[in-house]
Design an enzyme around this catalytic site. Structure first.
Site, PDB file in Angstrom:
ATOM      1  N   ASP A 200       1.032  -1.214  -0.234  1.00 38.98           N
ATOM      2  CA  ASP A 200      -0.124   0.341  -0.127  1.00 38.98           C
ATOM      3  C   ASP A 200       0.933   1.024   0.079  1.00 38.98           C
ATOM      4  O   ASP A 200       0.733   1.939   1.035  1.00 38.98           O
ATOM      5  CB  ASP A 200      -0.876   0.277   1.437  1.00 38.98           C
ATOM      6  CG  ASP A 200      -1.128  -1.134   1.423  1.00 38.98           C
ATOM      7  OD1 ASP A 200      -1.855  -1.976   0.438  1.00 38.98           O
ATOM      8  OD2 ASP A 200      -1.997  -1.880   2.870  1.00 38.98           O
TER       9      ASP A 200
ATOM     10  N   GLU B 255     -11.273  -1.133  -3.813  1.00 47.17           N
ATOM     11  CA  GLU B 255     -10.356  -0.275  -2.473  1.00 47.17           C
ATOM     12  C   GLU B 255      -9.643  -0.304  -3.074  1.00 47.17           C
ATOM     13  O   GLU B 255      -9.480  -0.227  -4.603  1.00 47.17           O
ATOM     14  CB  GLU B 255      -9.894  -1.868  -1.433  1.00 47.17           C
ATOM     15  CG  GLU B 255      -9.272  -2.510  -2.162  1.00 47.17           C
ATOM     16  CD  GLU B 255      -8.846  -3.471  -1.033  1.00 47.17           C
ATOM     17  OE1 GLU B 255      -9.283  -3.904   0.292  1.00 47.17           O
ATOM     18  OE2 GLU B 255      -7.685  -4.067  -1.006  1.00 47.17           O
TER      19      GLU B 255
ATOM     20  N   HIS C  84      -2.933  -1.130  -5.111  1.00 52.61           N
ATOM     21  CA  HIS C  84      -2.968  -0.085  -4.371  1.00 52.61           C
ATOM     22  C   HIS C  84      -1.989   0.856  -3.902  1.00 52.61           C
ATOM     23  O   HIS C  84      -0.945   0.812  -3.332  1.00 52.61           O
ATOM     24  CB  HIS C  84      -2.877  -1.212  -2.927  1.00 52.61           C
ATOM     25  CG  HIS C  84      -3.649  -0.073  -1.695  1.00 52.61           C
ATOM     26  ND1 HIS C  84      -4.381  -0.079  -0.553  1.00 52.61           N
ATOM     27  CD2 HIS C  84      -2.471   1.060  -1.256  1.00 52.61           C
ATOM     28  CE1 HIS C  84      -4.800   1.304  -0.172  1.00 52.61           C
ATOM     29  NE2 HIS C  84      -3.407   1.602   0.166  1.00 52.61           N
TER      30      HIS C  84
ATOM     31  N   ARG D 229       4.743  -7.989  -0.492  1.00 48.54           N
ATOM     32  CA  ARG D 229       4.589  -7.552  -1.194  1.00 48.54           C
ATOM     33  C   ARG D 229       6.052  -6.161  -1.267  1.00 48.54           C
ATOM     34  O   ARG D 229       5.441  -4.596   0.061  1.00 48.54           O
ATOM     35  CB  ARG D 229       3.245  -6.760  -1.039  1.00 48.54           C
ATOM     36  CG  ARG D 229       1.695  -7.735  -1.252  1.00 48.54           C
ATOM     37  CD  ARG D 229       0.433  -7.210  -0.754  1.00 48.54           C
ATOM     38  NE  ARG D 229       0.565  -6.494   1.190  1.00 48.54           N
ATOM     39  CZ  ARG D 229      -0.932  -6.681   1.735  1.00 48.54           C
ATOM     40  NH1 ARG D 229      -1.580  -6.202   0.401  1.00 48.54           N
ATOM     41  NH2 ARG D 229      -0.801  -6.336   2.580  1.00 48.54           N
TER      42      ARG D 229
END
Length: 315
Positions: free
Chosen positions: A17, A199, A263, A296
């Protein structure tokens, strides 16, 4: 110079993110979700390349009890009305899935060394009894025509809930002025893999148009990006002002070894080129729950523009 950047490769490891903000003085700031989901960190550098090795400073840590006590997710750093704000989501130490959006404020010049105070849960409009009452996260803030807007994801429904994206005009950096308006719900199969999810909104503006990207499906290799487009002169609180793409604008590409991209945030490099910051995996196989698998990685992508003035996302 951006020629030193290695695009679409791991840039900052194990930072999901990712969010980059370029301040008016040219300094870059970086924040992201930590694999431990227990704090908010910031980095600062004069170049995007410099962020890679910049010192990471913890500016806030989760509560041991109660709200803001678990799952500290997706922080974003914004500068509004002469102060710094961090928007993030967090669970309750006693109910870790009671995810809600929260706000931190810093009035000092340097957000890495300044004092951060908790403003509490993001405030809904006075006549809004729906916003932030359920699982809510991934807020971003953008300005258009002198107004500030707050976009976030919130789950609704019974049983296995659905995550939609909502927008509201802001009254202050920590309170909405308008009732929520739904921008998008998971309509298509690529938004429904594992979970029905929209999202992680992010905003890119160019030549009078607003491009709002978002992420869809579960957080494994199915994770991908969709996009909405609106005219900046339109009523941004009217869902009809936004056009949704039928297909994802970015998704897993095994030929490049990039899995579950999404994201994202947007910034500009030192030469003024548009850059997307996103996270992705470099391995197809995931051991256990992908939400808790730490690999990630934050990556960078140079955004190109086609003849219709639309962004092109490509590895």
């Amino acid at each position: 110079m951006n020629r030193t950047l290695n695009f679409n490769k791991p840039w900052i490891l194990q930072r999901a993110d990712p969010y980059v903000y370029k301040h008016k003085d040219g300094q870059y700031y970086f924040t992201a979700s930590l694999p431990s989901y227990d704090a908010v960190v910031l980095r600062k550098a004069s170049t995007l390349e410099g962020l890679q090795e910049a010192e990471e400073v913890t500016v806030w840590e989760k509560h041991e009890t109660g709200i803001m006590g678990a799952h500290i997710w997706a922080p974003e750093l914004h500068y509004l009305q002469g102060k710094w704000y961090i928007y993030f989501a967090g669970g309750n130490a006693d109910d870790i899935w009671a995810i809600r959006p929260y706000v931190l404020e810093c009035a000092d010049e340097d957000p890495l060394t300044g004092t951060w105070i908790e403003k509490g849960k993001m405030g809904s409009a006075d006549n809004d009894v729906f916003s932030f009452e359920g699982f809510s996260l991934d807020a971003t803030v953008f300005e258009s025509r002198g107004r500030h807007y707050y976009v976030w994801a919130e789950k609704v429904g019974v049983g296995r809930q659905i995550s939609n994206l909502y927008i509201g005009e802001m009254e202050s950096p920590f309170k909405l002025k308008s009732q929520q308006v739904m921008l998008t719900t998971p309509d298509y199969d690529w938004e429904r893999a594992g979970f029905w999810v929209n999202e992680g909104p992010a905003v890119l503006k160019k030549d009078g148009r607003i491009f709002l990207t978002y992420s869809a499906s579960d957080t494994g290799i199915n994770y991908c990006m969709g996009m909405l487009t609106a005219d900046e002169d339109s009523d941004l609180l009217d869902p009809g002002s936004w056009k949704k793409e039928r297909l994802p604008v970015m998704q897993t590409d095994e030929s490049y070894g990039i899995y579950g991209p999404g994201h994202n945030s947007f910034t500009k490099d030192e030469e003024g080129n548009d850059i997307m910051v996103y996270h992705a995996r470099i391995k197809k196989e995931i051991a256990g729950n992908p939400l808790y698998e730490p690999n990630r990685h934050a990556m960078l992508m140079r955004i190109n523009w086609n003849h219709n003035g639309r962004p092109v996302f490509g590895f």
